[in-house]
Scaffold this motif. Structure first.
Motif, PDB file in Angstrom:
ATOM      1  N   TYR A 262       8.744   9.974  -0.396  1.00 47.87           N
ATOM      2  CA  TYR A 262       9.794  10.982  -0.446  1.00 47.87           C
ATOM      3  C   TYR A 262       9.231  12.248  -1.092  1.00 47.87           C
ATOM      4  O   TYR A 262       8.595  11.900  -2.314  1.00 47.87           O
ATOM      5  CB  TYR A 262      10.865  10.446  -0.879  1.00 47.87           C
ATOM      6  N   ASP A 263       9.402  13.286  -0.827  1.00 45.23           N
ATOM      7  CA  ASP A 263       8.885  14.588  -1.615  1.00 45.23           C
ATOM      8  C   ASP A 263       9.899  14.782  -2.803  1.00 45.23           C
ATOM      9  O   ASP A 263      10.947  15.181  -2.513  1.00 45.23           O
ATOM     10  CB  ASP A 263       8.914  15.588  -0.451  1.00 45.23           C
TER      11      ASP A 263
ATOM     12  N   ILE B 133       0.707  -1.241   0.057  1.00 48.49           N
ATOM     13  CA  ILE B 133      -0.292  -0.017   0.123  1.00 48.49           C
ATOM     14  C   ILE B 133       0.968   1.211   0.094  1.00 48.49           C
ATOM     15  O   ILE B 133       1.855   1.303   0.862  1.00 48.49           O
ATOM     16  CB  ILE B 133      -0.684   0.026   1.164  1.00 48.49           C
ATOM     17  N   THR B 134       0.634   1.905  -1.184  1.00 48.21           N
ATOM     18  CA  THR B 134       1.366   3.273  -1.247  1.00 48.21           C
ATOM     19  C   THR B 134       0.894   4.645  -0.182  1.00 48.21           C
ATOM     20  O   THR B 134      -0.303   4.605  -0.178  1.00 48.21           O
ATOM     21  CB  THR B 134       1.291   3.719  -2.456  1.00 48.21           C
ATOM     22  N   ILE B 135       1.750   5.353   0.202  1.00 49.31           N
ATOM     23  CA  ILE B 135       1.449   6.596   1.046  1.00 49.31           C
ATOM     24  C   ILE B 135       1.917   7.822   0.169  1.00 49.31           C
ATOM     25  O   ILE B 135       3.186   7.641  -0.264  1.00 49.31           O
ATOM     26  CB  ILE B 135       2.098   6.442   2.364  1.00 49.31           C
ATOM     27  N   ASP B 136       1.163   8.786   0.119  1.00 51.25           N
ATOM     28  CA  ASP B 136       1.456   9.840  -0.679  1.00 51.25           C
ATOM     29  C   ASP B 136       2.024  10.756   0.196  1.00 51.25           C
ATOM     30  O   ASP B 136       2.198  10.890   1.462  1.00 51.25           O
ATOM     31  CB  ASP B 136       0.105  10.444  -1.454  1.00 51.25           C
ATOM     32  N   GLY B 137       2.349  11.921  -0.392  1.00 49.41           N
ATOM     33  CA  GLY B 137       3.201  13.167   0.568  1.00 49.41           C
ATOM     34  C   GLY B 137       2.340  13.570   1.756  1.00 49.41           C
ATOM     35  O   GLY B 137       2.924  14.273   2.732  1.00 49.41           O
ATOM     36  N   GLY B 138       0.959  13.406   1.881  1.00 50.40           N
ATOM     37  CA  GLY B 138       0.211  13.880   2.887  1.00 50.40           C
ATOM     38  C   GLY B 138       0.174  13.263   4.058  1.00 50.40           C
ATOM     39  O   GLY B 138      -0.743  13.165   4.976  1.00 50.40           O
ATOM     40  N   VAL B 139       0.671  11.969   3.946  1.00 52.55           N
ATOM     41  CA  VAL B 139       0.580  10.922   5.090  1.00 52.55           C
ATOM     42  C   VAL B 139       1.555  11.126   6.215  1.00 52.55           C
ATOM     43  O   VAL B 139       2.599  11.311   5.791  1.00 52.55           O
ATOM     44  CB  VAL B 139       0.750   9.362   4.476  1.00 52.55           C
ATOM     45  N   ASP B 140       1.100  11.195   7.568  1.00 55.58           N
ATOM     46  CA  ASP B 140       1.934  11.197   8.728  1.00 55.58           C
ATOM     47  C   ASP B 140       2.725  10.075   8.667  1.00 55.58           C
ATOM     48  O   ASP B 140       2.108   8.897   9.074  1.00 55.58           O
ATOM     49  CB  ASP B 140       1.414  11.527   9.713  1.00 55.58           C
ATOM     50  N   ARG B 141       4.134   9.808   8.511  1.00 50.34           N
ATOM     51  CA  ARG B 141       4.825   8.917   8.663  1.00 50.34           C
ATOM     52  C   ARG B 141       4.743   8.159  10.034  1.00 50.34           C
ATOM     53  O   ARG B 141       4.835   6.871  10.262  1.00 50.34           O
ATOM     54  CB  ARG B 141       6.500   9.056   8.029  1.00 50.34           C
ATOM     55  N   SER B 142       4.684   8.880  11.073  1.00 52.03           N
ATOM     56  CA  SER B 142       4.782   8.514  12.482  1.00 52.03           C
ATOM     57  C   SER B 142       3.455   7.601  12.561  1.00 52.03           C
ATOM     58  O   SER B 142       3.464   6.700  13.683  1.00 52.03           O
ATOM     59  CB  SER B 142       4.855   9.742  13.445  1.00 52.03           C
TER      60      SER B 142
ATOM     61  N   THR C  51      17.436  13.909   4.000  1.00 51.01           N
ATOM     62  CA  THR C  51      15.986  13.532   3.926  1.00 51.01           C
ATOM     63  C   THR C  51      15.652  12.132   3.655  1.00 51.01           C
ATOM     64  O   THR C  51      14.668  11.515   4.147  1.00 51.01           O
ATOM     65  CB  THR C  51      15.403  14.501   2.907  1.00 51.01           C
ATOM     66  N   ALA C  52      16.514  11.517   2.791  1.00 53.65           N
ATOM     67  CA  ALA C  52      16.472  10.211   2.482  1.00 53.65           C
ATOM     68  C   ALA C  52      16.595   9.263   3.570  1.00 53.65           C
ATOM     69  O   ALA C  52      16.058   8.239   3.987  1.00 53.65           O
ATOM     70  CB  ALA C  52      17.355   9.659   1.373  1.00 53.65           C
ATOM     71  N   LYS C  53      17.633   9.603   4.523  1.00 53.07           N
ATOM     72  CA  LYS C  53      17.784   8.937   5.730  1.00 53.07           C
ATOM     73  C   LYS C  53      16.668   9.463   6.854  1.00 53.07           C
ATOM     74  O   LYS C  53      16.065   8.127   7.386  1.00 53.07           O
ATOM     75  CB  LYS C  53      18.944   9.365   6.431  1.00 53.07           C
ATOM     76  N   GLN C  54      16.261  10.350   6.701  1.00 55.53           N
ATOM     77  CA  GLN C  54      14.877  10.499   7.659  1.00 55.53           C
ATOM     78  C   GLN C  54      13.729   9.618   7.241  1.00 55.53           C
ATOM     79  O   GLN C  54      12.984   8.961   8.142  1.00 55.53           O
ATOM     80  CB  GLN C  54      14.553  11.919   7.723  1.00 55.53           C
ATOM     81  N   LEU C  55      13.467   9.475   6.016  1.00 56.26           N
ATOM     82  CA  LEU C  55      12.504   8.559   5.279  1.00 56.26           C
ATOM     83  C   LEU C  55      12.627   7.156   6.096  1.00 56.26           C
ATOM     84  O   LEU C  55      11.593   6.537   6.663  1.00 56.26           O
ATOM     85  CB  LEU C  55      12.486   8.575   4.116  1.00 56.26           C
ATOM     86  N   LEU C  56      13.893   6.587   5.950  1.00 52.91           N
ATOM     87  CA  LEU C  56      14.267   5.313   6.549  1.00 52.91           C
ATOM     88  C   LEU C  56      14.110   5.349   7.919  1.00 52.91           C
ATOM     89  O   LEU C  56      13.541   4.310   8.593  1.00 52.91           O
ATOM     90  CB  LEU C  56      15.552   5.039   6.118  1.00 52.91           C
ATOM     91  N   ILE C  57      14.469   6.318   8.669  1.00 55.52           N
ATOM     92  CA  ILE C  57      14.193   6.324  10.304  1.00 55.52           C
ATOM     93  C   ILE C  57      12.784   6.379  10.537  1.00 55.52           C
ATOM     94  O   ILE C  57      12.200   5.708  11.475  1.00 55.52           O
ATOM     95  CB  ILE C  57      14.921   7.707  10.624  1.00 55.52           C
ATOM     96  N   ASP C  58      11.923   7.096   9.747  1.00 55.58           N
ATOM     97  CA  ASP C  58      10.554   7.219   9.985  1.00 55.58           C
ATOM     98  C   ASP C  58       9.791   6.023   9.798  1.00 55.58           C
ATOM     99  O   ASP C  58       8.856   5.560  10.537  1.00 55.58           O
ATOM    100  CB  ASP C  58      10.185   8.306   9.246  1.00 55.58           C
ATOM    101  N   LEU C  59      10.126   5.327   8.593  1.00 53.83           N
ATOM    102  CA  LEU C  59       9.332   4.136   8.178  1.00 53.83           C
ATOM    103  C   LEU C  59      10.157   2.827   8.535  1.00 53.83           C
ATOM    104  O   LEU C  59       9.351   1.752   8.509  1.00 53.83           O
ATOM    105  CB  LEU C  59       8.846   4.401   6.869  1.00 53.83           C
ATOM    106  N   GLY C  60      11.233   3.010   9.010  1.00 49.14           N
ATOM    107  CA  GLY C  60      12.012   1.680   8.926  1.00 49.14           C
ATOM    108  C   GLY C  60      12.525   1.101   7.480  1.00 49.14           C
ATOM    109  O   GLY C  60      11.872   1.221   6.528  1.00 49.14           O
ATOM    110  N   PRO C  61      13.726   0.467   7.779  1.00 50.01           N
ATOM    111  CA  PRO C  61      14.229  -0.145   6.419  1.00 50.01           C
ATOM    112  C   PRO C  61      13.658  -1.117   5.685  1.00 50.01           C
ATOM    113  O   PRO C  61      13.829  -1.533   4.637  1.00 50.01           O
ATOM    114  CB  PRO C  61      15.766  -0.201   6.520  1.00 50.01           C
TER     115      PRO C  61
END
Length: 479
Positions: A405-406, A380-389, A424-434
């Protein structure tokens, strides 16, 4: 006695004694085990598995199985691809000339995308990009000029489709290719004219004016057969086969993604004509003509199923459904009209192709992702409006996330640099997990993105996720 039996006996003995087997320490000590396996991989030139993946075994049983798989892979390489998979079946040789259909177990060498989609452990987070082929690449514009073709012209030939599909995977270390096509090829197959006059995007110049035209302008639902789809969209399936051929010739062993728009998105264009005006036409049809709208959606659901099935038969490894106009429908109508179509698509395709991962993107309606979980999609895909937390809590542990990613972070005019992209790429991974993640964008590349920054994003996702996974695995085994 088969090779499998020999390996099982040797590995079990090794597990009991801690003995070295063909340069491997099966269980102890962990540091020596990881080193020796790394040396093995280096000596055997295995590009499919990294040493970081080997650290991922969190217990003795997993370690034993992983070691067994590595030895089997080495045996297959040494014997020209012939391995004994079990005692009951004859030896099988993988051949590059085999059928391209993904209905068989023909995972590419880099199967990170497929593993992530099915929730299997990966050593590096995989990624691909919405609209990775096309408008942001200078080679795309040069090719259009050379061929003297516009976008729609390029879609008509398997050779030109294949060339444009290949361009981004030549430039970037992406983990998947996606068929270069457009969502409106489906209405075209139904007899709806699609044009590209220039400067205004793709248009449907003569949209359906009233419900009566469902019967007078479109084929009946009973006529939408595999043969109908092959007749009307055969050039697309020819392109899938040509892409697979070129990928093999250029040694790009990654998954190929096929796709289609979802039924409501198709209805939106067929009754409104454009994404830039008449934006309320789709919902007005649903509200004013609910029975006829359902009839049209049922027709579109059938052709989407057959269209995507034919892509899988032609060689697509994964399938993506785009509800691209999810922002143009209210929640109540989404539940009433969109979800039943999405569910039927998933159920039918999963019944036919259980080993082909299915991905869905309800762009602009991702706040309803919790209602997509039970439909049967793997991703399931999440767009830029989704709260990653909260994104993972919404879908639960049994679904892989994709996104978000924006793409504005990839535009140099926005003051973005290689360094900011990595952060910002690293933050994506931190927020969602690898793990259980396919890194992607929250929306497609628009054309202003810098190829250098796109490359920086691709590299950052791979490198940062590998480091995170390695660190996590090291902690698990006591370092």
């Amino acid at each position: 006695m088969t090779m499998n039996n020999v390996l099982n006996i040797v590995l079990l003995l090794a597990a009991a004694t801690g003995a070295m087997v063909d340069g491997f320490s099966s269980v102890m000590p962990p540091a020596l085990s990881l080193l020796s396996r790394s040396q093995f991989l280096s000596s055997s030139s295995s590009a499919a598995v990294s040493t970081m993946a080997l650290a991922a075994a969190s217990n003795q049983q997993e370690d034993l199985e992983l070691t067994r798989q590595l030895i089997l892979a080495h045996q297959a390489k040494s014997s020209g691809g012939v391995i004994e998979s079990n005692d009951d079946q004859p030896a099988r040789k993988e051949s590059s000339t085999a059928s391209a259909s993904s209905t068989s177990s023909d995972r590419p060498e880099n199967d990170l995308m497929i593993r992530a989609a099915f929730g299997e452990t990966v050593e590096t987070t995989p990624l691909w990009l919405f609209r990775q082929a096309g408008r942001h690449l200078p080679e795309y514009h040069a090719y259009k000029k050379k061929m003297n073709m516009n976008f729609l012209d390029l879609l008509a030939s398997p050779e030109t489709v294949a060339e444009v599909t290949m361009q981004p995977i030549r430039r970037y270390e992406l983990d998947a290719a996606i068929l270069f096509s457009d969502i409106l090829v489906v209405p075209e197959a139904l007899g709806i004219e699609v044009t590209m006059p220039g400067g205004v995007g793709i248009l449907v110049p003569n949209p359906l004016k009233n419900p009566d035209e469902i019967d007078t302008r479109l084929p009946s639902i009973d006529s939408i057969t595999p043969e109908f789809v092959q007749d009307k969209l055969g050039h697309v399936f020819g392109a899938v086969k040509e892409i697979r051929r070129q990928m093999a010739a250029e040694e790009k062993s990654i998954p190929l993604i096929g796709f289609s728009a979802a039924p409501f998105t198709l209805l939106f264009y067929m009754v409104g004509g454009s994404s830039k005006k008449n934006n309320d036409a789709g919902v007005r049809w649903l509200t004013d003509h609910p029975a006829e709208s359902k009839k049209l959606l049922d027709l579109l659901t059938v052709i989407v199923i057959e269209y995507m099935a034919a892509q899988a038969e032609a060689g697509a490894h994964m399938l993506q459904v785009f509800e691209a106009m999810g922002m143009m429908i209210d929640d109540e109508n989404f539940r009433q009209f969109c979800i039943p179509c999405l569910q039927k698509i998933a159920q039918e395709l999963k019944a036919r192709y259980p080993t082909v991962p299915l991905m869905v993107f309800a762009r602009g309606a991702c706040h309803l992702n919790n209602e997509l979980v039970s439909l049967g999609y793997d991703v399931i895909t999440i767009d830029g409006g989704v709260d990653r937390s909260t994104a993972r809590d919404v879908v639960g542990d049994g679904i892989t996330l994709q996104g978000n990613y924006d793409p504005a972070e990839l535009i140099e005019e926005n003051g973005k640099t290689v360094e900011t992209v990595r952060e910002t790429a690293k933050q994506l991974l931190i927020d969602l997990g690898p793990q259980r993640l396919i890194a992607n964008l929250g929306e497609g590349l628009g054309g202003k993105e810098s190829p250098a920054l796109v490359e920086a994003f691709v590299n950052a996702i791979h490198e940062e996720s590998a480091a995170m996974i390695s660190k996590s695995s090291t902690k698990k085994i006591g370092f």
